[in-house]
Design an enzyme around this catalytic site. Structure first.
Site, PDB file in Angstrom:
ATOM      1  N   ASN A   1      -7.468   1.753  10.083  1.00  0.00           N
ATOM      2  CA  ASN A   1      -6.141   1.900  10.671  1.00  0.00           C
ATOM      3  C   ASN A   1      -6.328   1.851  12.182  1.00  0.00           C
ATOM      4  OD1 ASN A   1      -5.214   2.373   8.099  1.00  0.00           O
ATOM      5  ND2 ASN A   1      -4.663   4.514   8.437  1.00  0.00           N
TER       6      ASN A   1
ATOM      7  N   ARG B   1       0.857  -1.180   0.000  1.00  0.00           N
ATOM      8  CA  ARG B   1       0.000   0.000   0.000  1.00  0.00           C
ATOM      9  C   ARG B   1       0.897   1.235   0.000  1.00  0.00           C
ATOM     10  NH1 ARG B   1      -3.210   2.830   4.941  1.00  0.00           N
ATOM     11  NH2 ARG B   1      -4.020   4.502   3.648  1.00  0.00           N
TER      12      ARG B   1
ATOM     13  N   GLU C   1      -3.522  -0.339   8.351  1.00  0.00           N
ATOM     14  CA  GLU C   1      -2.324   0.070   9.092  1.00  0.00           C
ATOM     15  C   GLU C   1      -2.436  -0.468  10.511  1.00  0.00           C
ATOM     16  OE1 GLU C   1      -1.479   4.294   9.346  1.00  0.00           O
ATOM     17  OE2 GLU C   1      -1.807   4.581   7.194  1.00  0.00           O
TER      18      GLU C   1
ATOM     19  N   TYR D   1      -4.185   1.554  16.097  1.00  0.00           N
ATOM     20  CA  TYR D   1      -2.919   1.517  16.840  1.00  0.00           C
ATOM     21  C   TYR D   1      -3.091   1.312  18.337  1.00  0.00           C
ATOM     22  CZ  TYR D   1      -0.642   3.193  12.604  1.00  0.00           C
ATOM     23  OH  TYR D   1      -0.174   3.301  11.332  1.00  0.00           O
TER      24      TYR D   1
ATOM     25  N   GLU E   1      -7.406   8.426   6.637  1.00  0.00           N
ATOM     26  CA  GLU E   1      -7.664   9.038   7.949  1.00  0.00           C
ATOM     27  C   GLU E   1      -8.091  10.507   7.880  1.00  0.00           C
ATOM     28  OE1 GLU E   1      -4.505   8.607  10.796  1.00  0.00           O
ATOM     29  OE2 GLU E   1      -4.260   6.485  10.411  1.00  0.00           O
TER      30      GLU E   1
ATOM     31  N   HIS F   1      -3.028  10.945   0.842  1.00  0.00           N
ATOM     32  CA  HIS F   1      -2.506  10.679   2.186  1.00  0.00           C
ATOM     33  C   HIS F   1      -1.920  11.985   2.753  1.00  0.00           C
ATOM     34  CE1 HIS F   1      -0.987   7.271   4.954  1.00  0.00           C
ATOM     35  NE2 HIS F   1      -0.652   8.384   5.552  1.00  0.00           N
TER      36      HIS F   1
END
Ligand code: NAG
Ligand code: NAG
Ligand code: NAG
Ligand code: NAG
Ligand code: NAG
Ligand code: NAG
Ligand code: NAG
Ligand code: NAG
Ligand code: NAG
Length: 501
Positions: free
Chosen positions: A334, A106, A401, A336, A196, A151
């Site tokens: 995504n 990606r 991600e 985290y 995002e 992005h």
């Protein structure tokens, strides 16, 4: 490392207690194999790795401009002028991808590199050629290209015209996307429209910490999201109407969603509201229709209390609600880290300071890498995946991600431990809870420019020597670990410091 040892001790205790109390069958650990049709890839983004910021006819992007104008805002006063120099070294990057054995890569396209004016009246041949070369070389090496159209970096000229606060950005973005579909589309089966939006909207248009660094009356972020969602939907429909029948690809958007875990005062209601103001802000309009009700009513109420004659959250017309609804072929996620969301007790006193009314707290005992925001809380990932299953009718989830920052150690045990724990959660959510997760993406291939953190927070599973003019790449422990995971399609145990390498 200490963190990992404590987890392992803990896991054994659970397994042993479990065997004593319930018998062996229920106590088997998660099945650590990926399902047969699951694909594994790795991601990067253009500004973070390419460098070559002023090569050929490339224009200045908002991140070029921001890092050059406000070096003091970047932790180490660095920038992405050279970064990993992937513009010149993409063939070597592809060799690393090949050795890792990933199914897909990606990457993102830099708007300023292919449309120097911002608009589609002039297309950079060199800029396009770079992405054509990269895409073709991936395919030649058996790696699927996954292309992120936007992005976080648009040409500075568009920002001078208002950027994402100007509704015309919807048209400019669609013109840009059309160039990508025309030129790269025949080779690409997967597009991500926007990465995002809540990140660049909240941090770039409501604070000075991200480009373009505009603090706009506690509403710039809502206007930015409004236009970003319109832009996404416009490009989704364009693909659907004009390109899907010949290119046969899939297209969607990706949000960064936080997870959560239990804690004092964390309730089902506080979790629900936290989720809607974070993940729901992007995904509710796309998977259910319109902004979440709780966002609409709370922001309208608080805006009224603040004396505004309108809600700081813009309203979609019925036509836009319908046009945006359903514009995703997959749920791009995504993820985290997690928080413990609790209601702001000040509101009991009639003080409304936060639109969500949620304080997202952390437990000081959670371990951290090199980023103060990224606590290691794997259980929150499973909670998030189950919420996505329930809120959005169990869509195919593509994790686009997930990763862990340190300061570039090559013996990156903590990174491997993070991946082990998070993917165990993912596999459990898939096997036990029926969550329809079908792709997983490592963030990131390389140590790279991490926005305001500069080169102080490094996420790569391949190291980069930023002191060498050649930006020499080198393997880390996690490089070999991932090779093994990908080739066996099975999670491998975490190496310990004294095991042989
Ligand atoms: C583990 O999961 C994989 C992929 O879903 C499946 O093929 C395999 O049969 C499972 N193994 C066991 C022991 O359940
Ligand atoms: C992947 O395989 C599982 C069964 O192993 C199936 O239920 C699922 O629909 C498949 N997913 C895709 C995207 O093909
Ligand atoms: C490009 O930028 C570098 C600084 O990163 C500078 O040294 C160089 O002169 C610039 N090249 C051109 C053609 O402007
Ligand atoms: C693309 O590949 C061609 C052929 O290898 C090479 O001559 C050219 O410099 C490359 N262009 C870019 C921008 O990478
Ligand atoms: C936006 O900025 C205002 C003012 O600094 C702050 O109170 C608010 O929490 C911010 N909102 C978001 C979503 O970041
Ligand atoms: C933080 O974690 C520790 C250790 O797991 C636990 O004992 C404590 O209750 C937690 N605190 C909060 C506020 O959740
Ligand atoms: C939980 O709520 C009680 C009552 O409002 C308050 O006294 C306490 O400080 C809260 N604890 C946390 C961790 O928010
Ligand atoms: C969004 O689309 C779904 C599926 O077609 C539909 O059930 C739902 O009512 C739509 N939402 C709105 C707000 O129109
Ligand atoms: C918004 O205000 C209305 C009218 O005062 C009230 O009934 C409603 O509960 C409020 N909603 C929220 C979410 O605060």
């Amino acid at each position: 490392m200490e963190h990992y040892i404590s987890i392992m001790k803990h896991t054994w205790k659970i397994v042993i207690c479990c065997i004593i109390f319930t018998g062996l069958k229920e106590c088997q650990a998660a099945n650590l194999s990926f399902p047969g049709n699951f694909t594994i890839g790795v991601a990067t983004s253009s500004y973070q790795i390419e460098g070559a910021w002023n090569v050929s006819d490339k224009a200045e992007s908002i991140w070029d401009w921001y890092t050059h104008s406000y070096p003091e805002n970047i932790a180490d006063e660095s920038n992405g002028d050279i970064a990993c120099d992937s513009y010149h070294k993409y063939e070597e990057d592809i060799q690393w991808l090949k050795e890792l054995g990933v199914d897909f890569y990606r990457f993102s396209v830099s708007w300023a590199r292919i449309l120097p004016n911002g608009f589609a009246n002039e297309v950079s041949e060199d800029g396009l050629q770079y992405y054509k070369n990269l895409t073709q070389a991936l395919i030649d090496n058996g790696i699927e290209p996954v292309v992120t159209i936007y992005h976080w970096e648009h040409p500075k000229i568009l920002e001078d015209l208002g950027g994402w606060t100007n509704e015309l950005m919807v048209t400019w973005y669609a013109d840009y996307a059309r160039v990508i579909f025309e030129e790269l589309g025949p080779l690409v089966k997967t597009f991500v429209t926007i990465n995002e939006p809540e990140s660049y909207c909240a941090v770039g248009y409501n604070t000075t910490y991200f480009a373009p660094g505009k603090e706009l009356e506690n509403m710039g972020h809502y206007i930015c999201m409004h236009n970003s969602l319109k832009a996404h939907a416009t490009v989704y429909h364009m693909y659907d109407d004009e390109y899907r029948s010949t290119q046969n690809g899939q297209i969607g958007i990706v949000a960064q969603c936080y997870g959560w875990v239990a804690g004092d005062n964390v309730t089902d209601d506080s979790i629900e509201r936290y989720f809607q103001f974070n993940c729901g802000w992007v995904m509710h309009p796309i998977f259910v229709g319109d902004y979440p009700e709780i966002m609409k009513t709370r922001i309208a109420n608080i805006s009224a209390l603040q004396g505004y004659p309108f809600s700081r959250l813009p309203e979609f017309s019925d036509d836009w609600i319908e046009y945006i609804n359903g514009t995703a072929d997959f749920f791009g996620l995504n993820h985290y880290t997690s928080r413990m969301p609790v209601f702001d007790s000040n509101e009991d006193l009639g003080i409304y300071t936060i639109d969500s009314g949620i304080i997202a707290s952390i437990n000081e005992s959670w371990s951290l890498g090199s980023a103060a925001w990224l606590h290691v809380v794997p259980a929150g990932f499973g909670n998030l995946l189950r919420m996505i299953r329930d809120q959005y009718n169990n869509p195919p989830v593509w994790v686009l991600e997930n990763g862990y920052p340190d300061t570039g150690e090559s013996d990156d045990y903590s990174r491997i431990s993070y991946y082990y724990e998070y993917i165990t959660e993912l596999l459990t959510a898939f096997q036990d809870d029926g969550c329809n997760v079908v792709r997983y993406t490592i963030w990131s291939l390389l140590d790279e420019f991490e926005w305001t953190a500069g080169y102080t927070q490094l996420f790569g599973i391949v190291g980069v020597d930023f002191d060498s003019s050649d930006r020499t790449r080198s393997a880390k422990l996690s490089t070999a670990w991932w090779q093994e995971v990908i080739s066996t399609r099975t999670l491998q145990s975490v190496p310990t410091a004294n095991s042989t390498r």
